[in-house]
Write an enzyme that holds these catalytic residues in place. Sequence first.
Site, PDB file in Angstrom:
ATOM      1  N   GLY A  19       0.827  -1.212   0.000  1.00 43.72           N
ATOM      2  CA  GLY A  19       0.000   0.000   0.000  1.00 43.72           C
ATOM      3  C   GLY A  19       0.857   1.256   0.000  1.00 43.72           C
ATOM      4  N   TYR A 150      -7.067 -17.588   5.586  1.00 45.54           N
ATOM      5  CA  TYR A 150      -6.531 -16.510   4.739  1.00 45.54           C
ATOM      6  C   TYR A 150      -6.923 -16.735   3.270  1.00 45.54           C
ATOM      7  CZ  TYR A 150      -2.975 -13.464   2.587  1.00 45.54           C
ATOM      8  OH  TYR A 150      -2.325 -12.501   1.845  1.00 45.54           O
TER       9      TYR A 150
END
Length: 249
Positions: A19, A150
Amino acid sequence: MGKLNNKVALITGGNSGIGLATAKLFVQEGAKVVITGRRQEALDQAVTEIGGDVTAILADAADISKTKEVVEKTVSAYGKIDILFANAGVAYFGPHSDITEEFFDSQFNTNVKGPFFLIKEAIPHLNDGAVIIGNTSIVNQKGFDGTSVYTATKAAFRSLSRVLASELKERGIRTVSVAPGPIETPIYGKLGMPQEAVEEMGAGFAQQVPLGRFGAADELAKAVLFLASDDASYVNGVELEVDGGLSQI
Ligand code: NDP
């Protein structure tokens, strides 16, 4: 002229790893960027590191009550949104037999429920022709031991993006995902596993990658830039693997 001149981008989990690298690249390409994260100190540091037109919002992605605020603050800072990169995510591993409801919920809340409702909140504030990009993972195409929860979160998001690509077609909004292979980021220090086990797992991953190494966050950011830019104007509904070939061989 940058590839994202005057575009407004909201990047969740923008204070670290993929990010952060993406936020830096987007700003270099002319975008106005909002990042979110859970740690104010890390957000402040990221704002300094990114430079340029960037705003940070402290918001836990798993806290649905924050989604409205995140969207409103983004719009009031820069106007309607062109790029939503749902990147924030956590990874915790363990054998299926050990999974508790709490373990399951915590990952689903951050990786699926949070982005699901953030996207819902953001849609009325997206410009026509905007793009929603999910950060999934190539795990949803494989069957790695210990990753049941996950992997399920990433598969859920990948499926969501297919539906949104259809539901948002009248507005020309594209919905795509980037699916990283093993990428060198701080996430490996947050797995809650002993360092030795993390290193062993990492070496195992790297060995399976045809290119023989982990990827860098910058290499992911470049792929996200492609998906976000007009270069990908006819790319919709896909999941782009950025994994050195791991998912293909
Ligand atoms: P990092 O841990 O470096 O970054 C994760 C980011 O998400 C941080 O900014 C973190 O903020 C934020 N975040 C996590 N949980 C929350 C939350 N509840 N609320 C708000 N922000 C949150 O990891 P990566 O850059 O590696 O991970 C980014 C994405 O890439 C994740 O979705 C991950 O699943 C995916 N991915 C990563 C791979 C890899 O090998 N690195 C492989 C495949 C997919 P804070 O630090 O403040 O918690």
